[in-house]
Design a protein around this motif. Sequence first.
Motif, PDB file in Angstrom:
ATOM      1  N   TYR A   1       0.836  -1.200   0.000  1.00  0.00           N
ATOM      2  CA  TYR A   1       0.000   0.000   0.000  1.00  0.00           C
ATOM      3  C   TYR A   1       0.872   1.251   0.000  1.00  0.00           C
ATOM      4  CZ  TYR A   1      -3.046   3.752   1.352  1.00  0.00           C
ATOM      5  OH  TYR A   1      -3.703   4.957   1.365  1.00  0.00           O
ATOM      6  N   ARG A   2       1.954   1.235   0.768  1.00  0.00           N
ATOM      7  CA  ARG A   2       2.839   2.399   0.806  1.00  0.00           C
ATOM      8  C   ARG A   2       3.472   2.650  -0.562  1.00  0.00           C
ATOM      9  NH1 ARG A   2       5.195   0.726   6.794  1.00  0.00           N
ATOM     10  NH2 ARG A   2       3.192   1.156   7.838  1.00  0.00           N
ATOM     11  N   LEU A   3       3.761   1.595  -1.287  1.00  0.00           N
ATOM     12  CA  LEU A   3       4.253   1.764  -2.651  1.00  0.00           C
ATOM     13  C   LEU A   3       3.192   2.429  -3.524  1.00  0.00           C
ATOM     14  CD1 LEU A   3       6.287   1.385  -4.935  1.00  0.00           C
ATOM     15  CD2 LEU A   3       5.421  -0.948  -5.223  1.00  0.00           C
ATOM     16  N   LEU A   4       1.935   2.060  -3.333  1.00  0.00           N
ATOM     17  CA  LEU A   4       0.864   2.704  -4.097  1.00  0.00           C
ATOM     18  C   LEU A   4       0.769   4.189  -3.750  1.00  0.00           C
ATOM     19  CD1 LEU A   4      -1.454   2.263  -6.130  1.00  0.00           C
ATOM     20  CD2 LEU A   4      -2.951   1.816  -4.178  1.00  0.00           C
ATOM     21  N   VAL A   5       0.895   4.525  -2.471  1.00  0.00           N
ATOM     22  CA  VAL A   5       0.901   5.933  -2.063  1.00  0.00           C
ATOM     23  C   VAL A   5       2.059   6.670  -2.736  1.00  0.00           C
ATOM     24  CG1 VAL A   5       1.273   7.495  -0.108  1.00  0.00           C
ATOM     25  CG2 VAL A   5      -0.274   5.544   0.122  1.00  0.00           C
ATOM     26  N   LEU A   6       3.238   6.068  -2.719  1.00  0.00           N
ATOM     27  CA  LEU A   6       4.390   6.676  -3.385  1.00  0.00           C
ATOM     28  C   LEU A   6       4.120   6.864  -4.864  1.00  0.00           C
ATOM     29  CD1 LEU A   6       7.351   7.636  -3.273  1.00  0.00           C
ATOM     30  CD2 LEU A   6       8.028   5.250  -3.652  1.00  0.00           C
ATOM     31  N   THR A   7       3.467   5.904  -5.479  1.00  0.00           N
ATOM     32  CA  THR A   7       3.121   6.000  -6.891  1.00  0.00           C
ATOM     33  C   THR A   7       2.232   7.203  -7.161  1.00  0.00           C
ATOM     34  OG1 THR A   7       3.309   3.606  -7.230  1.00  0.00           O
ATOM     35  CG2 THR A   7       1.919   4.813  -8.778  1.00  0.00           C
ATOM     36  N   VAL A   8       1.231   7.405  -6.315  1.00  0.00           N
ATOM     37  CA  VAL A   8       0.351   8.575  -6.461  1.00  0.00           C
ATOM     38  C   VAL A   8       1.163   9.863  -6.356  1.00  0.00           C
ATOM     39  CG1 VAL A   8      -1.549   9.863  -5.396  1.00  0.00           C
ATOM     40  CG2 VAL A   8      -1.707   7.375  -5.649  1.00  0.00           C
ATOM     41  N   LEU A   9       2.060   9.928  -5.398  1.00  0.00           N
ATOM     42  CA  LEU A   9       2.855  11.139  -5.192  1.00  0.00           C
ATOM     43  C   LEU A   9       3.791  11.399  -6.369  1.00  0.00           C
ATOM     44  CD1 LEU A   9       3.706  10.530  -1.444  1.00  0.00           C
ATOM     45  CD2 LEU A   9       2.057  12.183  -2.331  1.00  0.00           C
ATOM     46  N   LEU A  10       4.471  10.369  -6.830  1.00  0.00           N
ATOM     47  CA  LEU A  10       5.414  10.554  -7.938  1.00  0.00           C
ATOM     48  C   LEU A  10       4.706  10.797  -9.263  1.00  0.00           C
ATOM     49  CD1 LEU A  10       8.162   7.888  -7.125  1.00  0.00           C
ATOM     50  CD2 LEU A  10       8.170  10.336  -6.622  1.00  0.00           C
TER      51      LEU A  10
ATOM     52  N   GLN B   1       9.721  16.534  -8.296  1.00  0.00           N
ATOM     53  CA  GLN B   1      11.028  15.920  -8.080  1.00  0.00           C
ATOM     54  C   GLN B   1      10.854  14.689  -7.202  1.00  0.00           C
ATOM     55  OE1 GLN B   1      13.514  18.908  -6.334  1.00  0.00           O
ATOM     56  NE2 GLN B   1      14.028  19.830  -8.303  1.00  0.00           N
ATOM     57  N   ALA B   2      11.557  13.629  -7.556  1.00  0.00           N
ATOM     58  CA  ALA B   2      11.405  12.368  -6.828  1.00  0.00           C
ATOM     59  C   ALA B   2      11.702  12.546  -5.345  1.00  0.00           C
ATOM     60  CB  ALA B   2      12.317  11.303  -7.435  1.00  0.00           C
ATOM     61  N   GLU B   3      12.652  13.420  -5.028  1.00  0.00           N
ATOM     62  CA  GLU B   3      13.017  13.627  -3.620  1.00  0.00           C
ATOM     63  C   GLU B   3      11.835  14.163  -2.820  1.00  0.00           C
ATOM     64  OE1 GLU B   3      14.651  14.752  -6.211  1.00  0.00           O
ATOM     65  OE2 GLU B   3      16.625  13.782  -6.160  1.00  0.00           O
ATOM     66  N   LEU B   4      11.024  15.006  -3.425  1.00  0.00           N
ATOM     67  CA  LEU B   4       9.843  15.526  -2.731  1.00  0.00           C
ATOM     68  C   LEU B   4       8.802  14.431  -2.541  1.00  0.00           C
ATOM     69  CD1 LEU B   4       9.305  19.039  -4.373  1.00  0.00           C
ATOM     70  CD2 LEU B   4      10.250  18.523  -2.117  1.00  0.00           C
TER      71      LEU B   4
ATOM     72  N   LEU C   1       1.803  16.505   3.783  1.00  0.00           N
ATOM     73  CA  LEU C   1       2.406  16.858   2.497  1.00  0.00           C
ATOM     74  C   LEU C   1       3.163  18.175   2.606  1.00  0.00           C
ATOM     75  CD1 LEU C   1      -0.575  15.910   0.150  1.00  0.00           C
ATOM     76  CD2 LEU C   1       1.562  14.645   0.420  1.00  0.00           C
ATOM     77  N   GLY C   2       2.594  19.118   3.343  1.00  0.00           N
ATOM     78  CA  GLY C   2       3.255  20.412   3.511  1.00  0.00           C
ATOM     79  C   GLY C   2       4.573  20.307   4.252  1.00  0.00           C
ATOM     80  N   ARG C   3       4.621  19.421   5.250  1.00  0.00           N
ATOM     81  CA  ARG C   3       5.880  19.249   5.992  1.00  0.00           C
ATOM     82  C   ARG C   3       6.998  18.748   5.091  1.00  0.00           C
ATOM     83  NH1 ARG C   3       2.226  17.401   9.933  1.00  0.00           N
ATOM     84  NH2 ARG C   3       2.633  15.201   9.454  1.00  0.00           N
ATOM     85  N   ALA C   4       6.623  18.039   4.036  1.00  0.00           N
ATOM     86  CA  ALA C   4       7.615  17.545   3.075  1.00  0.00           C
ATOM     87  C   ALA C   4       7.830  18.527   1.924  1.00  0.00           C
ATOM     88  CB  ALA C   4       7.177  16.191   2.522  1.00  0.00           C
ATOM     89  N   HIS C   5       7.231  19.723   2.039  1.00  0.00           N
ATOM     90  CA  HIS C   5       7.321  20.750   0.992  1.00  0.00           C
ATOM     91  C   HIS C   5       6.701  20.286  -0.326  1.00  0.00           C
ATOM     92  CE1 HIS C   5       9.861  22.864   3.820  1.00  0.00           C
ATOM     93  NE2 HIS C   5      10.635  21.795   3.896  1.00  0.00           N
ATOM     94  N   PHE C   6       5.740  19.367  -0.192  1.00  0.00           N
ATOM     95  CA  PHE C   6       5.004  18.876  -1.359  1.00  0.00           C
ATOM     96  C   PHE C   6       3.789  19.794  -1.512  1.00  0.00           C
ATOM     97  CE2 PHE C   6       1.967  16.390  -3.693  1.00  0.00           C
ATOM     98  CZ  PHE C   6       2.672  15.473  -4.448  1.00  0.00           C
ATOM     99  N   ARG C   7       3.994  20.901  -2.209  1.00  0.00           N
ATOM    100  CA  ARG C   7       2.930  21.901  -2.270  1.00  0.00           C
ATOM    101  C   ARG C   7       2.310  22.024  -3.653  1.00  0.00           C
ATOM    102  NH1 ARG C   7       6.713  24.466   1.307  1.00  0.00           N
ATOM    103  NH2 ARG C   7       5.886  24.398   3.428  1.00  0.00           N
ATOM    104  N   ARG C   8       2.748  21.205  -4.568  1.00  0.00           N
ATOM    105  CA  ARG C   8       2.136  21.228  -5.893  1.00  0.00           C
ATOM    106  C   ARG C   8       0.886  20.343  -5.857  1.00  0.00           C
ATOM    107  NH1 ARG C   8       4.794  19.212 -11.652  1.00  0.00           N
ATOM    108  NH2 ARG C   8       2.952  19.610 -12.931  1.00  0.00           N
TER     109      ARG C   8
ATOM    110  N   GLU D   1      -3.638  19.906  -2.153  1.00  0.00           N
ATOM    111  CA  GLU D   1      -5.024  19.723  -1.724  1.00  0.00           C
ATOM    112  C   GLU D   1      -5.710  18.632  -2.542  1.00  0.00           C
ATOM    113  OE1 GLU D   1      -6.948  23.507  -1.746  1.00  0.00           O
ATOM    114  OE2 GLU D   1      -5.751  24.280  -0.066  1.00  0.00           O
ATOM    115  N   GLN D   2      -5.477  18.671  -3.867  1.00  0.00           N
ATOM    116  CA  GLN D   2      -6.055  17.619  -4.717  1.00  0.00           C
ATOM    117  C   GLN D   2      -5.447  16.259  -4.403  1.00  0.00           C
ATOM    118  OE1 GLN D   2      -4.754  20.573  -5.703  1.00  0.00           O
ATOM    119  NE2 GLN D   2      -5.661  21.281  -7.640  1.00  0.00           N
ATOM    120  N   THR D   3      -4.159  16.254  -4.115  1.00  0.00           N
ATOM    121  CA  THR D   3      -3.487  14.991  -3.786  1.00  0.00           C
ATOM    122  C   THR D   3      -4.030  14.429  -2.481  1.00  0.00           C
ATOM    123  OG1 THR D   3      -1.491  15.681  -4.961  1.00  0.00           O
ATOM    124  CG2 THR D   3      -1.263  13.896  -3.368  1.00  0.00           C
TER     125      THR D   3
END
Length: 210
Positions: free
Chosen positions: A31-40, A45-48, A79-86, A89-91
């Motif tokens: 499941y965590r891999l699926l979450v990572l898939t959604v994020l990527l 950037q992969a690091e984010l 997501l914000g703590r990881a600076h994932f701001r793109r 909200e939709q994510t």
Amino acid sequence: MSTIETLLDEAGRTFADEAGIALEDKPAPLYRLLVLTVLLSSRIQAELGTAACRELVDAGMGTPEGMRDASWQDRVDALGRAHFRRQDEQTATALGEGAQLVLDEWGGDLRRMRKAADGDVGELRGFLTAVPRVGPVGTDIFLREVQAVWPEFRPHLDARALAGAGKLGLPTDPATLAEQVSGDDLARLAAALVRADRSADLRHDVEERS
């Protein structure tokens, strides 16, 4: 060392590992891999993406139940703590909806998805694209990584990985390229080739050392 040996030494870390996922054929890591898939899949950037996955898991959202039961604001904050701001909200919305889908369709266990696909990559792609925000790019991300523990989907070396191979002067036929490593190293090779496609500095380092 050969080019592939050097590449694996320089960049042969899967994105799942980078996100802190000890990938196994078990419900939580899959499941965590699926979450990572959604994020990527957001083309950040992969690091984010990997950092955001770590934050979500650390905040208790590493299972579909945990993700579903977290508030929308909890997801946005992680997501914000990881600076994932793109599109955060939709994510956040998509992650909640995706968790509910995993629970409803697969009882929270993606091994059931594996069983239903029965080794058919087209079937697996169809199941994956039912998850919000997972499209063709996302299915390739998931398949590149999950081949480490679902060997029936080997080799999966998609267009991005093959582009990296071409830039390093390696074979660009998936079967020929896959023959260069053991099956257990294919996920690492795929990740390394994706990094090579993105980074001229990495390609230079590999060529210098080979």
